[in-house]
Design a protein around this motif. Structure first.
Motif, PDB file in Angstrom:
ATOM      1  N   MET A 132       0.887  -1.191   0.060  1.00  0.00           N
ATOM      2  CA  MET A 132      -0.006   0.069   0.027  1.00  0.00           C
ATOM      3  C   MET A 132       1.084   1.278   0.137  1.00  0.00           C
ATOM      4  O   MET A 132       2.171   1.149   0.520  1.00  0.00           O
ATOM      5  CB  MET A 132      -0.852  -0.058   1.307  1.00  0.00           C
ATOM      6  N   VAL A 133       0.121   2.375  -0.614  1.00  0.00           N
ATOM      7  CA  VAL A 133       1.194   3.554  -0.461  1.00  0.00           C
ATOM      8  C   VAL A 133       0.312   4.647  -0.606  1.00  0.00           C
ATOM      9  O   VAL A 133      -0.905   4.415  -1.383  1.00  0.00           O
ATOM     10  CB  VAL A 133       2.009   3.639  -1.816  1.00  0.00           C
ATOM     11  N   ASP A 134       0.524   5.911  -0.172  1.00  0.00           N
ATOM     12  CA  ASP A 134      -0.299   7.101  -0.206  1.00  0.00           C
ATOM     13  C   ASP A 134       0.490   8.063  -1.570  1.00  0.00           C
ATOM     14  O   ASP A 134       1.472   8.167  -1.418  1.00  0.00           O
ATOM     15  CB  ASP A 134      -0.177   8.042   0.916  1.00  0.00           C
ATOM     16  N   VAL A 135      -0.485   8.325  -2.710  1.00  0.00           N
ATOM     17  CA  VAL A 135       0.089   9.051  -3.701  1.00  0.00           C
ATOM     18  C   VAL A 135      -0.447  10.385  -3.333  1.00  0.00           C
ATOM     19  O   VAL A 135      -1.800  10.486  -3.319  1.00  0.00           O
ATOM     20  CB  VAL A 135      -0.564   8.548  -4.905  1.00  0.00           C
ATOM     21  N   GLU A 136       0.371  11.306  -3.348  1.00  0.00           N
ATOM     22  CA  GLU A 136      -0.019  12.823  -2.677  1.00  0.00           C
ATOM     23  C   GLU A 136       0.253  13.708  -3.960  1.00  0.00           C
ATOM     24  O   GLU A 136       0.767  13.335  -4.897  1.00  0.00           O
ATOM     25  CB  GLU A 136       0.767  12.871  -1.468  1.00  0.00           C
ATOM     26  N   ARG A 137      -0.074  15.011  -3.590  1.00  0.00           N
ATOM     27  CA  ARG A 137       0.136  16.240  -4.357  1.00  0.00           C
ATOM     28  C   ARG A 137      -0.650  15.957  -5.806  1.00  0.00           C
ATOM     29  O   ARG A 137      -0.177  16.468  -6.794  1.00  0.00           O
ATOM     30  CB  ARG A 137       1.619  16.371  -4.904  1.00  0.00           C
ATOM     31  N   LEU A 138      -2.058  15.419  -5.544  1.00  0.00           N
ATOM     32  CA  LEU A 138      -2.732  15.455  -6.655  1.00  0.00           C
ATOM     33  C   LEU A 138      -3.577  16.613  -6.686  1.00  0.00           C
ATOM     34  O   LEU A 138      -3.706  17.301  -5.737  1.00  0.00           O
ATOM     35  CB  LEU A 138      -3.641  14.029  -6.518  1.00  0.00           C
ATOM     36  N   ALA A 139      -4.423  16.872  -7.579  1.00  0.00           N
ATOM     37  CA  ALA A 139      -5.462  17.773  -7.783  1.00  0.00           C
ATOM     38  C   ALA A 139      -6.809  17.305  -7.230  1.00  0.00           C
ATOM     39  O   ALA A 139      -7.281  16.385  -7.350  1.00  0.00           O
ATOM     40  CB  ALA A 139      -5.597  18.315  -9.389  1.00  0.00           C
ATOM     41  N   PRO A 140      -7.384  18.506  -6.551  1.00  0.00           N
ATOM     42  CA  PRO A 140      -8.601  18.040  -6.314  1.00  0.00           C
ATOM     43  C   PRO A 140      -9.630  17.970  -7.173  1.00  0.00           C
ATOM     44  O   PRO A 140      -9.500  18.460  -8.641  1.00  0.00           O
ATOM     45  CB  PRO A 140      -9.283  19.341  -5.343  1.00  0.00           C
ATOM     46  N   SER A 141     -10.713  17.428  -6.988  1.00  0.00           N
ATOM     47  CA  SER A 141     -11.939  17.000  -7.958  1.00  0.00           C
ATOM     48  C   SER A 141     -11.139  16.406  -9.401  1.00  0.00           C
ATOM     49  O   SER A 141     -11.959  16.880 -10.368  1.00  0.00           O
ATOM     50  CB  SER A 141     -12.689  18.382  -8.252  1.00  0.00           C
ATOM     51  N   THR A 142     -10.377  15.500  -9.385  1.00  0.00           N
ATOM     52  CA  THR A 142      -9.959  15.100 -10.468  1.00  0.00           C
ATOM     53  C   THR A 142     -10.000  13.543 -10.327  1.00  0.00           C
ATOM     54  O   THR A 142      -9.678  12.869  -9.535  1.00  0.00           O
ATOM     55  CB  THR A 142      -8.345  15.520 -10.512  1.00  0.00           C
ATOM     56  N   PRO A 143     -10.255  13.027 -11.725  1.00  0.00           N
ATOM     57  CA  PRO A 143     -10.226  11.543 -11.740  1.00  0.00           C
ATOM     58  C   PRO A 143      -8.787  10.942 -12.033  1.00  0.00           C
ATOM     59  O   PRO A 143      -8.042  11.435 -12.828  1.00  0.00           O
ATOM     60  CB  PRO A 143     -11.062  11.083 -13.114  1.00  0.00           C
ATOM     61  N   TYR A 144      -8.394   9.837 -11.370  1.00  0.00           N
ATOM     62  CA  TYR A 144      -7.467   9.282 -11.709  1.00  0.00           C
ATOM     63  C   TYR A 144      -7.444   7.500 -11.591  1.00  0.00           C
ATOM     64  O   TYR A 144      -8.588   7.025 -11.413  1.00  0.00           O
ATOM     65  CB  TYR A 144      -6.399   9.678 -10.395  1.00  0.00           C
ATOM     66  N   ARG A 145      -6.590   6.999 -12.660  1.00  0.00           N
ATOM     67  CA  ARG A 145      -6.704   5.427 -12.972  1.00  0.00           C
ATOM     68  C   ARG A 145      -5.076   5.036 -12.609  1.00  0.00           C
ATOM     69  O   ARG A 145      -4.193   5.337 -13.411  1.00  0.00           O
ATOM     70  CB  ARG A 145      -7.018   5.072 -14.094  1.00  0.00           C
ATOM     71  N   PHE A 146      -5.239   4.313 -11.588  1.00  0.00           N
ATOM     72  CA  PHE A 146      -3.687   3.683 -11.054  1.00  0.00           C
ATOM     73  C   PHE A 146      -3.496   2.336 -11.487  1.00  0.00           C
ATOM     74  O   PHE A 146      -4.648   1.409 -11.322  1.00  0.00           O
ATOM     75  CB  PHE A 146      -3.697   4.052  -9.688  1.00  0.00           C
ATOM     76  N   THR A 147      -2.557   1.907 -11.740  1.00  0.00           N
ATOM     77  CA  THR A 147      -2.000   0.448 -11.701  1.00  0.00           C
ATOM     78  C   THR A 147      -0.798   0.003 -11.086  1.00  0.00           C
ATOM     79  O   THR A 147      -0.110   1.087 -10.701  1.00  0.00           O
ATOM     80  CB  THR A 147      -1.740   0.101 -13.301  1.00  0.00           C
ATOM     81  N   VAL A 148      -0.833  -1.301 -10.741  1.00  0.00           N
ATOM     82  CA  VAL A 148       0.645  -1.372  -9.962  1.00  0.00           C
ATOM     83  C   VAL A 148       1.132  -2.630 -10.706  1.00  0.00           C
ATOM     84  O   VAL A 148       0.746  -3.611 -11.285  1.00  0.00           O
ATOM     85  CB  VAL A 148       0.447  -2.077  -8.618  1.00  0.00           C
TER      86      VAL A 148
END
Length: 328
Positions: A93-109
């Motif tokens: 697990m990890v926290d991804v930070e410094r993102l933009a508010p009200s924004t969609p993201y799609r993460f893969t590992v």
């Protein structure tokens, strides 16, 4: 303020102690074992990837562990094909930070091994960060009425009462032994934790989080014990772990599991997180093993420790019982 023990300090202490105990060299390490020629096998693809917005600018990504013919050494977290975080294999697990508010993201590992082989990317985990709330400095109230039920030998189910916030609770973080082990959306007040150890006593707490990343106080703790493992299976956990704290150091002793072959490698977890690998360079000492590491925390600081052994097939066995020590 707690200062985490460094793997480098642990490795130095291990080398000194293991030389004294076994007459051979010792140290910390990881990666491929160098046997069987070049490593060209890719790790398996991570599964169970989830992404939970923790605040307007952060997302908590979690996944199930991958396997490899030798050893997974790290995980890469990607967004839109670009790597945004890398964590050691002991973490999932990890926290991804410094993102933009009200924004969609799609993460893969994806998983990687010591030879640089990469797994295929996992399935995408979509998430949208909530809107920013300016000048919000008020944390949510503490979650109440935390209670838990053991689901067999390797899982527990936790439930709690909702916290309140001036705007909205965006997530609940579940902690075990002072370390966050899981997160769920702010609309959820129950979760099931798996991959626990049989016959082990656990203490959990829950914290609430809002979009401004304000965090509530801990809920009251819930302590429960998982059921013993079913009879008939081989025992793979170190047993009889003792932990003794004295000024500047913690000494451990334990009995490695009976695997039918010498156990040359153990992993030490400190406060729920991987700290170092203990390796015997020659034949391991017979009977009980011993290990000492240094601590520099203020008096009264509490630590939890546990171990697991590398089995002859290259996989890691079950964790030992967890012990708690207090710096004198």
């Amino acid at each position: 303020m707690r200062r985490p023990l460094t793997a480098a300090a642990l490795t130095v202490s291990a080398a000194l102690l293991l030389t004294a105990c076994s007459g051979g060299g010792g140290g910390g390490g990881g990666g491929a074992d160098g046997e069987g020629g070049p490593d060209i096998v890719r790790p398996t693809t991570p599964t169970g990837v989830t992404a939970q917005a923790g605040s307007a600018t952060s997302v908590h990504v979690m996944w199930e562990r991958s396997t490899d013919d030798r050893a997974v050494t790290a995980y890469d977290v990607l967004h839109a094909g670009r790597r945004v975080a890398t964590v050691p294999a002991s973490r999932h697990m990890v926290d991804v930070e410094r993102l933009a508010p009200s924004t969609p993201y799609r993460f893969t590992v994806r998983a990687r091994d010591a030879a640089g082989n990469l797994s295929a990317p996992s399935a995408e985990a979509p998430v949208t960060t909530p809107p920013a709330v300016p000048d919000d400095r008020t944390p949510p109230t503490r979650p109440a009425a935390l209670r838990g039920t053991a689901d067999g030998s390797r899982a527990v189910t936790l439930t709690w009462s909702r916290a309140t916030d001036a705007t909205a609770v965006t997530a609940y973080d579940i902690h075990q032994g002072g370390v966050r082990v899981h997160s769920v959306p702010g609309t959820t007040t129950t979760t099931r934790l798996t991959t626990l150890r049989p016959g082990t006593r656990y203490t959990f707490t829950v914290r609430a989080r809002d979009a401004a990343d304000n965090v509530s106080p801990d809920s009251p703790p819930a302590t429960l014990t998982t059921a013993d493992a079913p009879a008939g299976g081989p025992a793979t956990a170190p047993t009889g772990l003792t932990a003794t704290a004295r000024k500047g150091a913690v000494s451990l002793t334990w009995t490695p599991p009976d695997t039918g072959a010498p156990v040359k490698e153990h992993q030490l977890y400190l406060d729920g997180a991987f700290a170092t690998t203990i390796v015997w360079g020659a034949a391991p000492p017979p009977g009980r093993a011993a290990y000492t590491f240094t601590v520099t925390d203020p008096p009264g600081t509490r630590h939890t420790v546990k171990l697991r052994a590398r089995l002859p097939d290259g996989t890691w066995g079950d964790f030992s019982a967890e012990r708690t020590v207090t710096v004198p």
